[in-house]
Write an enzyme that holds these catalytic residues in place. Structure first.
Site, PDB file in Angstrom:
ATOM      1  N   ASP A 102      33.029 -11.285  11.107  1.00  0.00           N
ATOM      2  CA  ASP A 102      32.477 -10.228  11.960  1.00  0.00           C
ATOM      3  C   ASP A 102      33.313 -10.126  13.240  1.00  0.00           C
ATOM      4  OD1 ASP A 102      30.974  -8.619  13.612  1.00  0.00           O
ATOM      5  OD2 ASP A 102      29.313 -10.042  13.813  1.00  0.00           O
ATOM      6  N   ASN A 140      33.263  -7.600  15.576  1.00  0.00           N
ATOM      7  CA  ASN A 140      32.684  -6.986  16.781  1.00  0.00           C
ATOM      8  C   ASN A 140      31.356  -7.625  17.202  1.00  0.00           C
ATOM      9  OD1 ASN A 140      30.830  -6.015  14.991  1.00  0.00           O
ATOM     10  ND2 ASN A 140      31.264  -3.842  15.307  1.00  0.00           N
ATOM     11  N   ASP A 155      28.388  -7.902  15.814  1.00  0.00           N
ATOM     12  CA  ASP A 155      27.069  -7.290  15.581  1.00  0.00           C
ATOM     13  C   ASP A 155      26.315  -7.945  14.415  1.00  0.00           C
ATOM     14  OD1 ASP A 155      28.463  -6.413  13.396  1.00  0.00           O
ATOM     15  OD2 ASP A 155      28.077  -4.280  13.698  1.00  0.00           O
ATOM     16  N   ASP A 176      33.925   0.198 -10.245  1.00  0.00           N
ATOM     17  CA  ASP A 176      32.533  -0.243 -10.339  1.00  0.00           C
ATOM     18  C   ASP A 176      31.856   0.361 -11.574  1.00  0.00           C
ATOM     19  OD1 ASP A 176      30.298  -1.585  -8.863  1.00  0.00           O
ATOM     20  OD2 ASP A 176      29.441   0.422  -8.945  1.00  0.00           O
ATOM     21  N   GLU A 178      35.259  -3.298 -13.817  1.00  0.00           N
ATOM     22  CA  GLU A 178      34.024  -4.059 -13.979  1.00  0.00           C
ATOM     23  C   GLU A 178      33.306  -3.425 -15.161  1.00  0.00           C
ATOM     24  OE1 GLU A 178      29.723  -5.075 -11.955  1.00  0.00           O
ATOM     25  OE2 GLU A 178      30.502  -3.046 -12.104  1.00  0.00           O
TER      26      GLU A 178
END
Ligand code: GLC
Length: 573
Positions: free
Chosen positions: A40, A42, A44, A226, A287
């Site tokens: 992460d 930033n 948040d 996907d 996938e």
């Protein structure tokens, strides 16, 4: 591929004297970045592009050749970003298009390829197309892009058929028409917020070629596709006799009305043609949860996709006969179409393999991927995970690693129910906890509220025990899982005979019923002991072993034996 500036190809010893070098993707080790949980930047609590960029040196040092980034597009995040509202932009929570470009460029400068994730089976219900379809009403070209049907029963109040959604409940949702009346139903094989696209509509086909081009032109090296087996449906929408089929398993039948229909292949031929227009050509990995290895190989014919995850291997329990049979059948099926196998042990949809391997082993199949059964012995799971890594890295083909497996992270099975975010939890009527347990943010440091992930409160809490599994805790410990991964990945590049190759580069060795053992030339052997007692090894020098006691040992003058649940790479003498 070695580090430094990206090279497009990596000649293997077997092929260095012929004109055509081996394309990088035939042997690459690719690291899966589940962006929400990697790092992460930033603060948040949610992973992002800045976080990935800050950790690129870590990935290069780990020794992988490529990364695959899970969906980073604007999304309501109803399914962790697999509900895409705009395929040609970046979700502000993850960063900006400019940052995505920086990431692509920086990764390339480090010699890393970048695979993105395309979601063609469905969009978000917040995608402009779906909004337009709702507004335009029945019979409109806008509705043609999705699968809308009138309901059954006198007032259309029943779904058009009995198909079930993967996350639970019916696969149909009824809409309210623009005039306020109850209206048509739309198909969603996953969450209601993921309406299925209609791939019979030419507009859908054109749009996705444009999306692929958009990212290829920015330097993406390829796409993970996907639900690649789901795009085409039987347009007569027949009821299913067995309404319990689940996507993340074998489809259970060869003639399913919405999985693995022959029509999907035509779509991928078009995608391949586009990929070949680039120099070097772009690459796909599917996938596809299909019936068997032969059905998977059909996606990998020379004019279709390049690669696909080998889920048969994932589904095999820790059992020598089954692992060996699975590997052999996958290799044979892929050889028939000239494609390399992509070995996998974990991803963002299944229980982390340290936990799976630490459980009582079930028969081959999907249950072991999601089920919670028996007690877990994590020490056993980690020992087997080391052995499994040596096995997959020694087999011919490519390997996909899932972030955090290099730290030996286990599945987090006690997340508080109120924090669960996988739609499976609510859609199953709170009976299936879903996949959040393999998506917990990575521990980078031994201290701090998010163990170095970034910020104070990661979007899912990390177990206290993960301080000891953090990168910082493991980095300088030669006995750690992280050091073991680094060593094995480095050796895979250096040991002659590893990496690319087909099934004929493997000679199976018979060292007993509970042993998976094979030879690759020149003079390399991999031996995995899945039995209850130690196994005598053939004459040779140990290159690396999951059992540190064996490292650098050689058989000269004595017997070397491999303890149970361990593996070894040998230079045969
Ligand atoms: C794939 C993804 C999974 C997602 C589903 C629907 O199986 O890997 O995370 O929920 O597709 O897009």
């Amino acid at each position: 591929m070695s580090g430094g500036v990206a090279t497009e190809t990596s000649p293997t010893p077997a092929q260095s004297d012929v004109a055509e070098p081996t394309p990088w993707w035939r042997s690459a080790v690719t690291y899966q970045l589940y962006i929400r949980s990697f790092a992460d930047g930033n603060g948040d609590g949610l992973g992002d592009i800045a976080g990935i960029r800050s950790r690129l040196p870590y990935l290069a040092a780990l020794g992988v050749d490529a990364v695959w980034v899970n969906p980073w597009y604007p999304s309501p995040q109803a399914d962790g970003g697999y509900d895409v509202a705009d395929y040609s932009d970046i979700d502000p929570a993850f960063g900006t298009l400019a940052e995505a470009q920086e990431l692509l460029d920086e990764a390339h400068a480090l010699g890393l390829k970048v695979i993105l994730d395309i979601v063609p089976n469905h969009t978000s219900d917040e995608h402009a197309w779906f909004r337009a379809a709702l507004a335009a009403g029945p019979g409109s070209p806008e509705r043609e892009r999705y699968i809308f049907r009138p309901g059954k029963g006198p007032d259309g109040a029943l779904p058009p058929n009995n198909w079930r959604a993967v996350f639970g409940g019916p696969a149909w949702e009824q809409v309210v028409e623009p005039d306020g009346t109850p209206g048509e139903w739309y198909l969603h094989l996953f969450d209601p917020k993921q309406p299925d696209l209609n791939w019979d509509d030419p507009a859908v086909r054109t749009e996705f070629l444009d999306i692929l081009r958009f990212w290829f032109d920015r330097g993406a090296d390829g796409f993970r596709i996907d639900v690649a087996h789901g795009l085409v449906k039987d347009s007569t929408l027949p009821d299913l006799a067995d309404d319990q089929d689940h996507v993340l398993g074998a489809t259970g039948r060869e003639d399913h009305p919405h999985w693995d229909l022959p029509g999907v292949h035509d779509i991928y031929r078009g995608w391949r043609t586009l990929a070949e227009q680039y120099d070097p050509p772009k690459v796909y990995v599917a996938e596809a949860w299909v019936f068997n290895a032969a059905r998977l190989a059909a996606y990998l014919r020379p004019d279709e996709l390049h690669t696909a995850f080998d889920f048969d291997f994932v589904r095999a329990p820790w059992d020598a006969a089954q692992l060996r049979a699975t590997a052999a059948s996958s290799l044979a099926a892929h050889d028939a179409v000239g494609a390399p196998v992509m070995w996998v042990l974990s991803n963002h949809d299944i229980t982390r393999h340290v936990t799976r391997l630490g459980r009582p082993q079930l028969a081959a199949g999907e249950a072991g991927l999601h089920g919670v059964h028996g007690t877990v012995d994590l020490e056993l799971g980690r020992r087997r995970a080391r052995a499994a890594l040596l096995l997959e890295l020694a087999l011919p083909g490519g390997v996909y690693l899932y972030q955090g497996e290099e730290l030996g992270l286990e599945e987090v099975e006690d997340l508080p129910e109120e924090l669960l975010q996988d739609p499976t939890w609510e859609r199953s009527g709170r009976t299936e906890r879903g996949r959040d347990g393999c998506r917990v943010p990575l521990p980078w440091a031994e201290e701090g509220l998010s163990l170095g992930f970034g910020g104070t409160a990661p979007w899912l809490p990390q177990p206290a025990g993960w301080a000891a599994l953090s990168v910082q805790a493991q980095e300088h410990d030669p006995a750690s899982m992280l050091s073991f991964y680094r060593r094995a990945l480095r050796l895979r590049r250096d040991v002659p005979g590893l990496g690319a190759g087909d099934g004929t580069s493997v000679t199976w060795l018979d060292l007993g019923p509970d042993v998976v053992a094979f030879r690759r030339e020149p003079g390399f052997a991999c031996v995995v002991n899945l039995g209850a007692t130690a196994v005598d090894l053939p004459d040779g020098e140990v290159i690396v072993s999951s059992d540190p006691a064996l490292d650098h040992a050689s058989r000269a003058g004595g017997t070397l034996s491999l303890p149970t649940d361990n593996a070894v790479w040998l230079h045969l003498t």
